[in-house]
Design a protein around this motif. Structure first.
Motif, PDB file in Angstrom:
ATOM      1  N   GLU A  66      11.528  16.676  -4.769  1.00  0.00           N
ATOM      2  CA  GLU A  66      12.136  17.485  -3.429  1.00  0.00           C
ATOM      3  C   GLU A  66      10.961  18.180  -2.675  1.00  0.00           C
ATOM      4  N   SER A  67      10.119  19.019  -3.471  1.00  0.00           N
ATOM      5  CA  SER A  67       9.140  19.664  -2.876  1.00  0.00           C
ATOM      6  C   SER A  67       7.977  18.687  -2.292  1.00  0.00           C
ATOM      7  N   GLU A  68       7.922  17.561  -2.690  1.00  0.00           N
ATOM      8  CA  GLU A  68       6.990  16.502  -2.227  1.00  0.00           C
ATOM      9  C   GLU A  68       7.557  15.731  -1.154  1.00  0.00           C
TER      10      GLU A  68
ATOM     11  N   PHE B 161       3.293   5.663  -3.329  1.00  0.00           N
ATOM     12  CA  PHE B 161       4.590   6.262  -3.564  1.00  0.00           C
ATOM     13  C   PHE B 161       4.665   6.653  -5.147  1.00  0.00           C
ATOM     14  N   TYR B 162       4.500   5.415  -5.749  1.00  0.00           N
ATOM     15  CA  TYR B 162       4.646   5.534  -7.267  1.00  0.00           C
ATOM     16  C   TYR B 162       3.749   6.198  -8.008  1.00  0.00           C
TER      17      TYR B 162
ATOM     18  N   ALA C 176       1.005  -1.197  -0.020  1.00  0.00           N
ATOM     19  CA  ALA C 176      -0.019  -0.051  -0.067  1.00  0.00           C
ATOM     20  C   ALA C 176       1.043   1.330  -0.116  1.00  0.00           C
ATOM     21  N   ARG C 177       1.814   1.311   0.807  1.00  0.00           N
ATOM     22  CA  ARG C 177       2.703   2.353   0.990  1.00  0.00           C
ATOM     23  C   ARG C 177       3.432   2.575  -0.337  1.00  0.00           C
TER      24      ARG C 177
ATOM     25  N   HIS D 156       4.000  10.098  -6.517  1.00  0.00           N
ATOM     26  CA  HIS D 156       5.101  10.842  -7.151  1.00  0.00           C
ATOM     27  C   HIS D 156       5.536  10.853  -8.825  1.00  0.00           C
ATOM     28  N   PHE D 157       4.916   9.633  -9.195  1.00  0.00           N
ATOM     29  CA  PHE D 157       5.431   9.425 -10.657  1.00  0.00           C
ATOM     30  C   PHE D 157       4.264   9.124 -11.332  1.00  0.00           C
ATOM     31  N   GLY D 158       3.185   9.218 -10.921  1.00  0.00           N
ATOM     32  CA  GLY D 158       1.970   9.082 -11.881  1.00  0.00           C
ATOM     33  C   GLY D 158       1.934   7.786 -12.653  1.00  0.00           C
TER      34      GLY D 158
END
Length: 326
Positions: free
Chosen positions: A133-135, A39-40, A34-35, A43-45
């Motif tokens: 980085e901002s995320e 994440f993917y 789930a984590r 942050h990466f769409g």
């Protein structure tokens, strides 16, 4: 590379001339799916193509990719996960998320080095890194770190390295515009480059797309794959395998890389798909005999319609039909 194929001396057969051959996915074990999926996606769409639970064996598979419009359908109308390149398979062994002592081997820590990273290529690496980085995404290497200022390495929740590169380059004719983020390649370290190159070219029919020597650091990178689609270069294509050879390892009889499947586990395998894997495996077995090590021969394991072959370093390569149903 040697002028003759002393390790795997054959002529390319009909199966290896199959235009449907592709590197379909890379498998990574994860502690908490789930984590990691969040994440993917965040942050990466990336999107989830499909998932499947295996209650008897107590594990689940989750398949992610960047959005694409060329994913086919199986005879049952399901998403044909194995029909395209650029897929990330996350394997979760049930219960690991609840074990505070459980840790994934990311392949980059001694004495368990072997697998290195996955690589996402983007249109503008500076903008991508600034956004990540901002995320709050952690980095192993920022663009400003080290000698190579044109790449970066982000870290996923299990500590796997994600290389970031830019595919729009002055040295390449195409692509010259944003064509979306791509799951470009998977990197593994190899002990003997000559042996590995002959295996991947002769046994699995791949081609060398690009080679770079780094004399100061004494290593060479080889990028292999099948056909690069029109309008793309080896950095914007998906389904590429990077072999990293640190000079001199081939001369050390005691040197060995960790294959990711021995304890402690992490990296699992890459997967090659094609329309007729039975023919491919039959040709490989007939031409090489006991020179090739199989994890599971085609259609002979508990899970049908697949095989696992091992390369010279013991890394696993799954072989499946392009339109396999989960």
């Amino acid at each position: 590379m040697a002028s003759e194929n002393k390790f795997y001396p054959i002529k390319i057969g009909s199966a290896l001339n199959d235009s449907t051959l592709k590197i379909n996915h890379t498998c990574l074990r994860v502690k908490d799916p789930a984590r990691t999926i969040d994440f993917y996606k965040k942050h990466f769409g990336m999107t989830v193509l499909g998932s499947k639970d295996f209650p008897d064996a107590k594990f689940s598979l989750h398949f992610l990719t960047f959005p694409k419009d060329n994913v086919g359908k199986t005879e049952k109308g399901e998403t044909a996960i194995f029909s395209v390149s650029g897929v990330l398979e996350l394997t979760h062994n049930w219960g690991s998320e609840s074990d505070p002592e459980f840790k994934i081997n990311n392949g980059n820590e001694e004495p368990y080095r072997g697998f290195g990273h996955i690589c996402f290529s983007v249109a503008n690496i500076e903008e991508t890194c600034k956004r990540l980085e901002s995320e709050g995404v952690s980095f192993k290497k920022r663009m400003s770190d080290g000698r190579q200022k044109n790449i970066a390495f982000a870290l996923d929740p299990d500590g796997y390295w994600i290389e970031l590169v830019q595919y729009i380059k002055d040295t390449e004719e195409s692509p010259r515009k944003d064509v979306g983020d791509k799951f470009n390649h998977t990197m593994i370290r190899v002990k003997d480059a000559e042996k590995s190159l002959e295996f991947y070219q002769n046994v699995l029919g791949m081609k060398i797309l690009r080679k770079t020597d780094h004399e100061n650091a004494k290593f060479t990178l080889y990028f292999l794959g099948y056909e690069v689609p029109s309008g793309h270069n080896s950095s914007s294509a998906e389904g590429v395998l990077e072999l990293t050879h640190n000079w001199g390892t081939e001369n050390d009889p005691n040197f060995k890389y960790h294959n990711g499947n021995d304890k402690p586990q992490g990296y699992g395998h890459i997967c090659v798909s094609c329309d007729d894997p039975a023919l491919l495996c039959h040709e490989i077995e007939g031409k090489y005999g006991d020179k090739i090590q199989w994890g599971v021969k085609y259609n002979q394991g508990k899970m049908k319609n697949l095989a696992f072959i091992k390369d010279p370093d013991g890394y696993s390569i799954e072989v499946v039909p392009s339109y396999l149903t989960l």
